[in-house]
Scaffold this motif. Structure first.
Motif, PDB file in Angstrom:
ATOM      1  N   ARG A 258       0.842  -1.210   0.000  1.00 28.07           N
ATOM      2  CA  ARG A 258       0.000   0.000   0.000  1.00 28.07           C
ATOM      3  C   ARG A 258       0.877   1.261   0.000  1.00 28.07           C
ATOM      4  O   ARG A 258       0.615   2.223  -0.720  1.00 28.07           O
ATOM      5  CB  ARG A 258      -0.907  -0.014   1.236  1.00 28.07           C
ATOM      6  CG  ARG A 258      -2.199   0.774   1.019  1.00 28.07           C
ATOM      7  CD  ARG A 258      -3.124   0.715   2.236  1.00 28.07           C
ATOM      8  NE  ARG A 258      -3.365  -0.618   2.737  1.00 28.07           N
ATOM      9  CZ  ARG A 258      -3.199  -1.000   4.021  1.00 28.07           C
ATOM     10  NH1 ARG A 258      -2.809  -0.150   4.941  1.00 28.07           N
ATOM     11  NH2 ARG A 258      -3.438  -2.240   4.399  1.00 28.07           N
ATOM     12  N   ALA A 259       1.949   1.245   0.783  1.00 32.82           N
ATOM     13  CA  ALA A 259       2.820   2.436   0.867  1.00 32.82           C
ATOM     14  C   ALA A 259       3.448   2.740  -0.499  1.00 32.82           C
ATOM     15  O   ALA A 259       3.490   3.906  -0.930  1.00 32.82           O
ATOM     16  CB  ALA A 259       3.907   2.226   1.910  1.00 32.82           C
ATOM     17  N   TYR A 260       3.938   1.712  -1.188  1.00 30.04           N
ATOM     18  CA  TYR A 260       4.545   1.950  -2.513  1.00 30.04           C
ATOM     19  C   TYR A 260       3.498   2.454  -3.501  1.00 30.04           C
ATOM     20  O   TYR A 260       3.756   3.387  -4.272  1.00 30.04           O
ATOM     21  CB  TYR A 260       5.242   0.679  -3.033  1.00 30.04           C
ATOM     22  CG  TYR A 260       6.634   0.531  -2.469  1.00 30.04           C
ATOM     23  CD1 TYR A 260       7.739   1.067  -3.117  1.00 30.04           C
ATOM     24  CD2 TYR A 260       6.841  -0.108  -1.249  1.00 30.04           C
ATOM     25  CE1 TYR A 260       9.018   0.959  -2.588  1.00 30.04           C
ATOM     26  CE2 TYR A 260       8.117  -0.223  -0.710  1.00 30.04           C
ATOM     27  CZ  TYR A 260       9.204   0.312  -1.385  1.00 30.04           C
ATOM     28  OH  TYR A 260      10.470   0.211  -0.854  1.00 30.04           O
ATOM     29  N   LYS A 261       2.297   1.826  -3.468  1.00 29.89           N
ATOM     30  CA  LYS A 261       1.251   2.256  -4.419  1.00 29.89           C
ATOM     31  C   LYS A 261       0.881   3.714  -4.162  1.00 29.89           C
ATOM     32  O   LYS A 261       0.781   4.511  -5.090  1.00 29.89           O
ATOM     33  CB  LYS A 261       0.013   1.364  -4.269  1.00 29.89           C
ATOM     34  CG  LYS A 261       0.180   0.023  -4.958  1.00 29.89           C
ATOM     35  CD  LYS A 261      -1.099  -0.781  -4.872  1.00 29.89           C
ATOM     36  CE  LYS A 261      -0.931  -2.100  -5.617  1.00 29.89           C
ATOM     37  NZ  LYS A 261      -1.645  -3.200  -4.983  1.00 29.89           N
ATOM     38  N   GLN A 262       0.672   4.059  -2.888  1.00 28.09           N
ATOM     39  CA  GLN A 262       0.260   5.439  -2.564  1.00 28.09           C
ATOM     40  C   GLN A 262       1.355   6.443  -2.904  1.00 28.09           C
ATOM     41  O   GLN A 262       1.094   7.505  -3.453  1.00 28.09           O
ATOM     42  CB  GLN A 262      -0.088   5.551  -1.084  1.00 28.09           C
ATOM     43  CG  GLN A 262      -1.461   4.985  -0.784  1.00 28.09           C
ATOM     44  CD  GLN A 262      -1.756   4.915   0.717  1.00 28.09           C
ATOM     45  OE1 GLN A 262      -0.900   5.252   1.547  1.00 28.09           O
ATOM     46  NE2 GLN A 262      -2.949   4.472   1.064  1.00 28.09           N
ATOM     47  N   THR A 263       2.594   6.098  -2.591  1.00 32.01           N
ATOM     48  CA  THR A 263       3.689   7.054  -2.822  1.00 32.01           C
ATOM     49  C   THR A 263       3.858   7.346  -4.310  1.00 32.01           C
ATOM     50  O   THR A 263       4.095   8.485  -4.698  1.00 32.01           O
ATOM     51  CB  THR A 263       5.020   6.499  -2.253  1.00 32.01           C
ATOM     52  OG1 THR A 263       4.820   6.179  -0.888  1.00 32.01           O
ATOM     53  CG2 THR A 263       6.152   7.502  -2.375  1.00 32.01           C
ATOM     54  N   TYR A 264       3.739   6.316  -5.129  1.00 31.38           N
ATOM     55  CA  TYR A 264       4.086   6.505  -6.540  1.00 31.38           C
ATOM     56  C   TYR A 264       2.896   6.668  -7.479  1.00 31.38           C
ATOM     57  O   TYR A 264       3.098   6.880  -8.683  1.00 31.38           O
ATOM     58  CB  TYR A 264       5.042   5.391  -6.989  1.00 31.38           C
ATOM     59  CG  TYR A 264       6.391   5.592  -6.324  1.00 31.38           C
ATOM     60  CD1 TYR A 264       7.051   6.819  -6.448  1.00 31.38           C
ATOM     61  CD2 TYR A 264       6.971   4.618  -5.533  1.00 31.38           C
ATOM     62  CE1 TYR A 264       8.265   7.052  -5.809  1.00 31.38           C
ATOM     63  CE2 TYR A 264       8.187   4.841  -4.899  1.00 31.38           C
ATOM     64  CZ  TYR A 264       8.829   6.068  -5.039  1.00 31.38           C
ATOM     65  OH  TYR A 264      10.014   6.317  -4.416  1.00 31.38           O
ATOM     66  N   GLU A 265       1.697   6.659  -6.932  1.00 26.08           N
ATOM     67  CA  GLU A 265       0.522   6.904  -7.755  1.00 26.08           C
ATOM     68  C   GLU A 265       0.635   8.307  -8.369  1.00 26.08           C
ATOM     69  O   GLU A 265       0.929   9.282  -7.668  1.00 26.08           O
ATOM     70  CB  GLU A 265      -0.719   6.841  -6.851  1.00 26.08           C
ATOM     71  CG  GLU A 265      -1.975   6.671  -7.637  1.00 26.08           C
ATOM     72  CD  GLU A 265      -3.196   6.660  -6.730  1.00 26.08           C
ATOM     73  OE1 GLU A 265      -3.044   6.700  -5.495  1.00 26.08           O
ATOM     74  OE2 GLU A 265      -4.287   6.648  -7.301  1.00 26.08           O
ATOM     75  N   GLY A 266       0.469   8.412  -9.665  1.00 30.58           N
ATOM     76  CA  GLY A 266       0.486   9.728 -10.312  1.00 30.58           C
ATOM     77  C   GLY A 266       1.880  10.262 -10.601  1.00 30.58           C
ATOM     78  O   GLY A 266       2.023  11.365 -11.122  1.00 30.58           O
ATOM     79  N   LYS A 267       2.930   9.520 -10.251  1.00 31.71           N
ATOM     80  CA  LYS A 267       4.290   9.983 -10.588  1.00 31.71           C
ATOM     81  C   LYS A 267       4.683   9.302 -11.906  1.00 31.71           C
ATOM     82  O   LYS A 267       4.868   8.086 -11.946  1.00 31.71           O
ATOM     83  CB  LYS A 267       5.279   9.635  -9.470  1.00 31.71           C
ATOM     84  CG  LYS A 267       5.024  10.413  -8.168  1.00 31.71           C
ATOM     85  CD  LYS A 267       6.234  10.389  -7.268  1.00 31.71           C
ATOM     86  CE  LYS A 267       5.960  10.838  -5.853  1.00 31.71           C
ATOM     87  NZ  LYS A 267       5.558  12.237  -5.703  1.00 31.71           N
ATOM     88  N   PRO A 268       4.797  10.098 -12.999  1.00 28.48           N
ATOM     89  CA  PRO A 268       4.912   9.476 -14.324  1.00 28.48           C
ATOM     90  C   PRO A 268       6.175   8.654 -14.551  1.00 28.48           C
ATOM     91  O   PRO A 268       6.180   7.780 -15.409  1.00 28.48           O
ATOM     92  CB  PRO A 268       4.870  10.674 -15.278  1.00 28.48           C
ATOM     93  CG  PRO A 268       5.232  11.860 -14.455  1.00 28.48           C
ATOM     94  CD  PRO A 268       4.781  11.562 -13.064  1.00 28.48           C
ATOM     95  N   PHE A 269       7.231   8.909 -13.788  1.00 21.80           N
ATOM     96  CA  PHE A 269       8.485   8.216 -14.086  1.00 21.80           C
ATOM     97  C   PHE A 269       8.835   7.095 -13.098  1.00 21.80           C
ATOM     98  O   PHE A 269       9.880   6.470 -13.233  1.00 21.80           O
ATOM     99  CB  PHE A 269       9.641   9.222 -14.139  1.00 21.80           C
ATOM    100  CG  PHE A 269       9.481  10.218 -15.250  1.00 21.80           C
ATOM    101  CD1 PHE A 269       9.528   9.810 -16.575  1.00 21.80           C
ATOM    102  CD2 PHE A 269       9.245  11.559 -14.977  1.00 21.80           C
ATOM    103  CE1 PHE A 269       9.364  10.721 -17.610  1.00 21.80           C
ATOM    104  CE2 PHE A 269       9.083  12.483 -16.001  1.00 21.80           C
ATOM    105  CZ  PHE A 269       9.145  12.063 -17.320  1.00 21.80           C
TER     106      PHE A 269
END
Ligand SMILES: NC(=O)C1=CN([C@@H]2O[C@H](COP(=O)(O)OP(=O)(O)OC[C@H]3O[C@@H](n4cnc5c(N)ncnc54)[C@H](OP(=O)(O)O)[C@@H]3O)[C@@H](O)[C@H]2O)C=CC1
Ligand SMILES: CC(=O)N[C@@H](CCC(=O)OP(=O)(O)O)C(=O)O
Length: 342
Positions: A258-269
């Motif tokens: 969950r932490a990885y998904k939330q942190t990187y959601e919407g970060k294009p790279f």
């Protein structure tokens, strides 16, 4: 927009020039070289650009500031610590790919880089441009992060920011291809030595340790130290940073996911790939960082595998991402790249 590049004869400078040539917001690129006393053809200086009719000009801060709106320095360590001053005094935008202004303490720089530091004032005026976390918008002097630091920080961010790991247990085993060492041959990068071989180098002395620590402590002041090792591997491009840490009591695989998904959601790279552990070839040729994570409940250890192209996300690509942020261009402008296949 007219931009200047210093360091076109180096690996990062060449790749940066390739990106800028096809950037939709860049109308012209002026190239400068410190060895020249008169203009010289780029095609003569860098044979890879043999069809390019651009001339490279002698280095001159006055010409750079008169004819451009920003300068990129893709120069060796120890260069911008000496050359940055007129730009900082004039508030002229700079993106510096070297490590010279990444730290904020002169003694720390000299301890890790073994060279004289820039002034305290210059160090304090620079913004650490880890572009997926620290926006360069309205910044004037961007210190582009190191290649290993980028892969390692992006791999660690969700774990450290969300307090999921014991901060005293971080171990990083990072590996790089030979282009990370720049164009000048050394004993370790000689074909005979690098090919069919793995070489651990700079044990506990790598110059990226202090910039990684500064950013980790900015996110979570419980992190006091990391164990960090670097290995030269027989490939041209790419970095894999393999990160291990013990999780805090009660933390499970779902929380980590969950932490990885939330942190990187919407970060294009940044692509979080879950338990599918990425390999280096997935990102070579792109500005992407791919991160896979597995948790071992038997040992209570999480392992993150973070891969980048050292010359793109680790250098020229992240520099263009910072450029886009500085001038409010679309974050992905000039960076819609495809992986080299096969
Ligand atoms: N390679 C990589 O993967 C990464 C590199 N970096 C950093 O980016 C910078 C460039 O790296 P890289 O391209 O690999 O290095 P290279 O050694 O391939 O190129 C260095 C460039 O700097 C120029 N240069 C050297 N001395 C001076 C000087 N006194 N004044 C002006 N220019 C000078 C060189 O010119 P000359 O033709 O005279 O040698 C060359 O163009 C370095 O600071 C490096 O640490 C950061 C992240 C990743
Ligand atoms: C393989 C290899 O030698 N890599 C280089 C990376 C250098 C780099 O990224 O430069 P900065 O220190 O300016 O960030 C190294 O480990 O020193």
């Amino acid at each position: 927009m007219q931009v200047a590049v210093v360091g076109i004869t180096g690996y990062a400078g060449m790749v940066l020039y390739q990106l800028l040539r096809q950037h939709p917001e860049v109308d012209g690129i002026n190239l400068y070289d410190h060895k020249l006393t008169k203009n010289e053809k780029l095609s003569e200086m860098v044979p890879a650009f043999y069809t390019d009719e651009t001339f490279v000009q002698p280095y001159s801060p006055d010409s750079i500031m008169a004819d451009n709106q920003l300068v990129f320095f893709a120069t060796s360590a120890g260069v911008t610590s000496k050359l940055s001053r007129p730009y900082i005094e004039a508030d002229f935008p700079v993106i510096d790919l070297s490590g010279d202004l990444r730290l904020n303490d002169e003694a720390e720089y000299e301890r890790w880089y073994h060279k004289p530091s820039a002034s305290k004032q210059a160090l304090n005026s620079a913004h650490y441009g880890l572009a997926d976390f620290e926006s360069a918008h309205e910044q004037k002097y961007v210190a582009n992060p190191g290649c290993y630091a980028t892969a390692t920080l992006l791999g660690l961010a969700p774990l450290v920011q969300a307090d999921l790991i014991d901060p005293d247990t971080i171990i990083v085993d990072a590996k790089s291809g030979t282009s990370g060492a720049g164009k000048n041959p050394a004993q370790s990068t000689h074909f005979t030595q690098a090919n069919d071989n793995l070489q651990i180098y700079k044990p506990n002395q790598h110059q990226h340790i202090p910039e990684i620590m500064l950013e980790l402590q900015h996110w979570n002041d419980h992190v006091k130290a990391i164990q960090f090792m670097t290995t030269l591997i027989p490939i041209t491009r790419g970095i894999m940073s393999t990160i291990y840490a013990k999780v805090e009591p009660g933390v499970d695989a779902k929380q980590i996911d969950r932490a990885y998904k939330q942190t990187y959601e919407g970060k294009p790279f940044v692509n979080y790939t879950g338990e599918h552990l990425p390999d280096i070839k997935q990102v070579v040729g792109t500005n992407n960082c791919n991160i896979g994570v597995v948790y071992n409940p038997v040992t209570g250890t999480v392992m993150a595998d973070s891969v980048i192209d050292n010359l793109l996300k680790g250098a020229a690509g992240q520099a263009v991402q910072n450029f886009n942020q500085m001038f409010d261009y679309q974050e992905t402008s000039g960076l819609e790249l495809q992986t080299f296949l096969p």
